[in-house]
Design a protein around this motif. Structure first.
Motif, PDB file in Angstrom:
ATOM      1  N   UNK A  49       0.829  -1.207   0.000  1.00 40.94           N
ATOM      2  CA  UNK A  49       0.000   0.000   0.000  1.00 40.94           C
ATOM      3  C   UNK A  49       0.863   1.256   0.000  1.00 40.94           C
ATOM      4  N   UNK A  50       1.916   1.256   0.809  1.00 42.63           N
ATOM      5  CA  UNK A  50       2.809   2.408   0.851  1.00 42.63           C
ATOM      6  C   UNK A  50       3.550   2.571  -0.479  1.00 42.63           C
ATOM      7  N   UNK A  51       3.920   1.448  -1.084  1.00 48.72           N
ATOM      8  CA  UNK A  51       4.580   1.509  -2.393  1.00 48.72           C
ATOM      9  C   UNK A  51       3.640   2.087  -3.449  1.00 48.72           C
ATOM     10  N   UNK A  52       2.368   1.703  -3.361  1.00 50.59           N
ATOM     11  CA  UNK A  52       1.388   2.252  -4.293  1.00 50.59           C
ATOM     12  C   UNK A  52       1.251   3.763  -4.083  1.00 50.59           C
ATOM     13  N   UNK A  53       1.270   4.182  -2.809  1.00 52.47           N
ATOM     14  CA  UNK A  53       1.239   5.614  -2.535  1.00 52.47           C
ATOM     15  C   UNK A  53       2.441   6.328  -3.119  1.00 52.47           C
ATOM     16  N   UNK A  54       3.610   5.679  -3.072  1.00 48.62           N
ATOM     17  CA  UNK A  54       4.811   6.273  -3.658  1.00 48.62           C
ATOM     18  C   UNK A  54       4.685   6.388  -5.176  1.00 48.62           C
ATOM     19  N   UNK A  68      -4.743   9.242  -0.994  1.00 46.37           N
ATOM     20  CA  UNK A  68      -4.720   7.779  -0.885  1.00 46.37           C
ATOM     21  C   UNK A  68      -4.319   7.356   0.526  1.00 46.37           C
ATOM     22  N   UNK A  69      -3.287   7.957   1.075  1.00 50.05           N
ATOM     23  CA  UNK A  69      -2.818   7.587   2.408  1.00 50.05           C
ATOM     24  C   UNK A  69      -3.881   7.858   3.461  1.00 50.05           C
ATOM     25  N   UNK A  70      -4.548   9.016   3.369  1.00 51.52           N
ATOM     26  CA  UNK A  70      -5.612   9.337   4.324  1.00 51.52           C
ATOM     27  C   UNK A  70      -6.768   8.347   4.194  1.00 51.52           C
ATOM     28  N   UNK A  74      -8.066   5.506   7.010  1.00 49.40           N
ATOM     29  CA  UNK A  74      -9.459   5.417   7.465  1.00 49.40           C
ATOM     30  C   UNK A  74      -9.984   4.002   7.278  1.00 49.40           C
ATOM     31  N   UNK A  75      -9.811   3.450   6.080  1.00 43.30           N
ATOM     32  CA  UNK A  75     -10.312   2.103   5.799  1.00 43.30           C
ATOM     33  C   UNK A  75      -9.609   1.058   6.651  1.00 43.30           C
TER      34      UNK A  75
END
Length: 319
Positions: A49-54, A68-70, A74-75
Motif C-alpha cells: 500500500x505504501x509503495x502504491x502511494x509512492x 490515498x494515504x488518508x 481510514x479504511x
C-alpha cells in the motif's frame, strides 16, 4: 483529476491475479494460518500500500498520494474494528481456524464487488446532487455518536434477514464438509455452515460500507483513490484477522478513536462549502487520533495485565 482507463485495468488485473493466486495456489488446501505467516502477510500488504502511494506521488503528485494515504488509514482503522465482529461470527458458527481463511477470501471478493457498486453510486450521487455531501456528513456524525455512546450492538446471526431467507429455500447442515460451501444430500442440495457464515459476513459488510464509503469520500472524491484504498484495506484484512483477532483487549479504546475520526470527517463534509480543509490537515488528524488511541490502549492494558478484557460482544451490525 481523471485517471486513465489503463490505470484502472492494471490495478484491477493486479487484484484479480492476487485473489486467484491466493485461492487456487498459495492456500489451495485448508490450513491454519500461523501467527508468523499472518504477520508477514500483514506487513507485506502495508508495504504494498505504501509503495502504491509512492507510485501515485511520482505519477500524479503529492495531493493524490496524500488522499490515498488518508483514505487507506481510514479504511484500515475501520477494518480493524470489523475484524472483531468477524471473530464473533466465526465463533457463533463454530468454524475451525483452518477453514476461516477460505471464508474470508470469498468474503473479500464479495466485499470488493459491493464496495465497487457503493463507490459508483456514491460518486454519481455526489456529482448529480450536491446535497448528498450533507447526507454523507450526517451519516458519519450519527454513526460517530452511536459508536462513542454505545460502542455498537450485539452480533445476532440468527436474526440476519438474508440468512433466514436462505434457510427457507436451502437447508443448512449441522456439520462441516471440508471447505465446501454446498453439499448434495439425500434430500437435495444443502448449505454448509461455511456458506451460512459467509452470508452473515457479506451482509454485515454492507453495514460497514455505510460507514467507510462516506468516510473516505470526505477526504477525496476521486473514485480511483477511493477504490484502491478500499482494495488494499480489504486485501490486507485477511492476514490482519489472524494476527489481531485474539488481541481484542489490546484495542480497548479503538471504538473511541474511530468515533472521533468519523465525527471529524463528518464535520469536514458538512463545512466543505464554507471551508475546504486541506488534505494534509485531514491526514495529520487521522494519524494523530490513531496514534493516541493505540498508545493509550497499549498503556492501559500493559499496566493492568490481569484486568478482564473488555466486552467485545458488542459490534456495529445495526447502526
Amino acid at each position: 483529476m481523471d485517471v486513465p482507463l489503463v490505470a484502472w485495468f492494471v490495478f484491477t488485473s493486479f487484484v484479480v491475479a492476487v485473489l486467484v493466486l491466493d485461492l487456487f495456489v498459495v492456500h489451495r488446501h485448508a490450513t491454519e494460518i500461523s501467527l508468523r505467516e499472518a504477520a508477514w502477510w500483514s506487513a507485506l500488504w502495508v508495504v504494498l500500500a505504501l509503495a502504491f502511494g509512492a507510485i501515485l506521488l511520482w505519477w500524479q503528485g503529492p495531493v493524490m498520494a496524500e488522499e490515498f494515504l488518508a483514505g487507506y488509514l481510514i479504511e484500515k482503522s475501520l477494518s480493524v474494528d470489523n475484524i472483531f465482529v468477524f471473530a464473533l461470527i466465526f465463533g457463533y458458527f463454530g468454524i475451525p481456524d483452518q477453514y476461516q481463511h477460505r471464508v474470508l477470501m470469498w468474503g473479500i471478493i464479495g466485499a470488493l464487488a459491493m464496495r465497487a457498486v457503493f463507490i459508483g453510486v456514491g460518486a454519481s450521487l455526489l456529482d448529480a446532487f450536491h446535497v448528498t455531501i450533507y447526507v454523507f456528513g450526517a451519516i458519519l456524525l450519527l454513526t460517530a455518536w452511536k459508536v462513542l455512546r454505545h460502542g455498537g450492538a450485539q452480533v445476532r446471526p440468527e436474526r440476519n434477514i438474508v440468512l433466514r431467507a436462505m434457510r427457507r429455500v436451502l437447508p443448512v447442515t449441522d456439520e462441516l464438509h471440508g471447505q465446501r460451501l454446498l453439499v448434495r444430500t439425500h434430500a437435495g442440495w444443502a448449505a454448509t455452515p461455511l456458506l451460512a457464515t459467509l452470508v452473515v459476513i457479506e451482509t454485515t459488510d454492507v453495514v460497514f460500507a455505510v460507514d467507510s464509503i462516506p468516510a473516505i469520500f470526505a477526504v477525496t472524491e476521486n473514485t480511483f483513490i477511493v477504490f484502491t484504498a478500499n482494495a488494499f484495506s480489504l486485501l490486507g484484512m485477511r492476514a490482519a484477522y489472524f494476527l489481531i483477532s485474539g488481541a481484542a483487549r489490546r484495542f480497548r479504546y479503538l471504538q473511541t478513536g474511530l468515533g472521533i475520526i468519523l465525527a471529524g470527517v463528518g464535520v469536514k463534509l458538512l463545512i466543505s462549502d464554507l471551508y475546504k480543509v486541506p488534505i494534509w490537515v485531514s491526514l495529520t488528524f487521522i494519524i494523530t487520533v490513531l496514534a493516541v488511541t493505540f498508545a493509550v490502549s497499549w498503556r492501559a492494558t500493559s499496566r493492568r495485565p490481569g484486568t478482564k478484557p473488555p466486552d467485545r460482544d458488542r459490534a456495529r451490525d445495526d447502526r
